[in-house]
Design a protein around this motif. Structure first.
Motif, PDB file in Angstrom:
ATOM      1  N   ASN A  38      -7.453   5.539  -3.042  1.00  0.00           N
ATOM      2  CA  ASN A  38      -7.487   4.738  -1.832  1.00  0.00           C
ATOM      3  C   ASN A  38      -7.041   5.654  -0.697  1.00  0.00           C
ATOM      4  O   ASN A  38      -5.884   6.053  -0.645  1.00  0.00           O
ATOM      5  CB  ASN A  38      -6.522   3.550  -1.991  1.00  0.00           C
ATOM      6  CG  ASN A  38      -6.467   2.695  -0.749  1.00  0.00           C
ATOM      7  OD1 ASN A  38      -6.968   3.081   0.309  1.00  0.00           O
ATOM      8  ND2 ASN A  38      -5.856   1.531  -0.880  1.00  0.00           N
ATOM      9  N   CYS A  41      -3.687   5.190   1.352  1.00  0.00           N
ATOM     10  CA  CYS A  41      -2.324   5.343   0.816  1.00  0.00           C
ATOM     11  C   CYS A  41      -2.230   6.476  -0.211  1.00  0.00           C
ATOM     12  O   CYS A  41      -1.130   6.904  -0.551  1.00  0.00           O
ATOM     13  CB  CYS A  41      -1.865   4.052   0.147  1.00  0.00           C
ATOM     14  SG  CYS A  41      -2.906   3.642  -1.252  1.00  0.00           S
ATOM     15  N   ASP A  43      -3.030   6.237  -3.354  1.00  0.00           N
ATOM     16  CA  ASP A  43      -2.955   5.735  -4.730  1.00  0.00           C
ATOM     17  C   ASP A  43      -4.279   5.994  -5.435  1.00  0.00           C
ATOM     18  O   ASP A  43      -5.335   5.999  -4.808  1.00  0.00           O
ATOM     19  CB  ASP A  43      -2.672   4.223  -4.736  1.00  0.00           C
ATOM     20  CG  ASP A  43      -1.253   3.918  -4.278  1.00  0.00           C
ATOM     21  OD1 ASP A  43      -0.446   4.853  -4.214  1.00  0.00           O
ATOM     22  OD2 ASP A  43      -0.980   2.749  -3.991  1.00  0.00           O
ATOM     23  N   CYS A  66      -0.209   0.322  -6.216  1.00  0.00           N
ATOM     24  CA  CYS A  66       0.565  -0.889  -5.935  1.00  0.00           C
ATOM     25  C   CYS A  66       0.219  -1.985  -6.950  1.00  0.00           C
ATOM     26  O   CYS A  66      -0.706  -1.835  -7.753  1.00  0.00           O
ATOM     27  CB  CYS A  66       0.259  -1.358  -4.517  1.00  0.00           C
ATOM     28  SG  CYS A  66      -1.465  -1.854  -4.332  1.00  0.00           S
ATOM     29  N   SER A  69      -3.522  -3.102  -6.760  1.00  0.00           N
ATOM     30  CA  SER A  69      -4.540  -2.194  -7.303  1.00  0.00           C
ATOM     31  C   SER A  69      -4.454  -2.108  -8.830  1.00  0.00           C
ATOM     32  O   SER A  69      -5.482  -2.099  -9.520  1.00  0.00           O
ATOM     33  CB  SER A  69      -4.418  -0.791  -6.688  1.00  0.00           C
ATOM     34  OG  SER A  69      -3.214  -0.173  -7.061  1.00  0.00           O
ATOM     35  N   ARG A 126      -4.934  -5.040   2.377  1.00  0.00           N
ATOM     36  CA  ARG A 126      -4.801  -4.941   0.920  1.00  0.00           C
ATOM     37  C   ARG A 126      -6.144  -5.017   0.193  1.00  0.00           C
ATOM     38  O   ARG A 126      -6.189  -4.861  -1.024  1.00  0.00           O
ATOM     39  CB  ARG A 126      -3.883  -6.053   0.373  1.00  0.00           C
ATOM     40  CG  ARG A 126      -2.537  -6.154   1.048  1.00  0.00           C
ATOM     41  CD  ARG A 126      -1.759  -4.838   1.060  1.00  0.00           C
ATOM     42  NE  ARG A 126      -1.503  -4.241  -0.233  1.00  0.00           N
ATOM     43  CZ  ARG A 126      -0.484  -4.570  -1.028  1.00  0.00           C
ATOM     44  NH1 ARG A 126       0.360  -5.482  -0.657  1.00  0.00           N
ATOM     45  NH2 ARG A 126      -0.318  -3.963  -2.192  1.00  0.00           N
ATOM     46  N   CYS A 129      -6.982  -2.070  -1.832  1.00  0.00           N
ATOM     47  CA  CYS A 129      -6.190  -2.007  -3.067  1.00  0.00           C
ATOM     48  C   CYS A 129      -6.927  -2.765  -4.178  1.00  0.00           C
ATOM     49  O   CYS A 129      -7.074  -2.273  -5.291  1.00  0.00           O
ATOM     50  CB  CYS A 129      -4.819  -2.657  -2.885  1.00  0.00           C
ATOM     51  SG  CYS A 129      -3.834  -2.067  -1.510  1.00  0.00           S
TER      52      CYS A 129
HETATM   53 FE1  FES Z   1      -2.195   1.958  -2.365  1.00  0.00          FE
HETATM   54 FE2  FES Z   1      -2.481  -0.588  -2.732  1.00  0.00          FE
HETATM   55  S1  FES Z   1      -1.039   0.380  -1.411  1.00  0.00           S
HETATM   56  S2  FES Z   1      -3.689   0.982  -3.569  1.00  0.00           S
END
Ligand code: FES
Length: 147
Positions: A38, A41, A43, A66, A69, A126, A129
């Motif tokens: 993502n 962020c 992730d 998170c 996700s 979100r 995510c």
């Molecule tokens: Fe990174 Fe949700 S904050 S995937």
């Protein structure tokens, strides 16, 4: 069931998938692996799919992210395992509609726990995510079809 109770139930389902992820791990003879992050962020998810004769025979995931996700990846792998690739892709497009806040009540496919994520559509930040695992699945299928 009131909206508040439904919200609480959905939150519990999401946290259950986050704390007890289904299908976490790797596959020994996976046919396709996709690494996706993502960008907002950093992730990431690594999705492993075993596809044979048009069927998703197995699906596992690794990565960090998170609760939304990771729970989405857990629910997604649970939902697509054993499905025809076309049905898995169909689920993905239904999930995208759900994230746009569209009504998906009248669909034929059983979304199971995935419905718990519908509230995410109210939080635009979100949505990426929640869709991370699904985008990885779409890319994995596209790669598999090119092989
Ligand atoms: Fe990174 Fe949700 S904050 S995937």
């Amino acid at each position: 069931m009131s909206f508040n109770n439904l919200d609480t139930l959905y939150r519990q389902v999401i946290m259950d998938h986050y704390k007890n992820p289904r299908n976490r791990g790797s596959l020994e003879d996976e046919s396709v692996t996709i690494d996706m992050n993502n960008p907002t962020c950093g992730d990431r998810i690594e999705l492993h799919l075993q596809i044979k004769d048009g069927i998703v025979e197995d699906a596992k995931f690794e990565g960090e992210g998170c609760s939304i996700s990771m729970s989405s990846a857990s629910m997604m792998t649970q939902a697509i395992k054993g499905q025809q690739v076309d049905d898995a892709m169909n689920m993905s497009s239904i999930f995208s509609k759900m994230m746009l806040g569209e009504d998906v009540e009248d669909i034929d496919l059983d979304l199971g726990d995935i419905e718990a994520l519908q509230g995410v559509s109210k939080f635009p930040a979100r949505i990426k995510c929640a869709t991370l695992a699904w985008k990885a699945m779409e890319k994995a299928v596209a790669n598999e079809e090119q092989q």
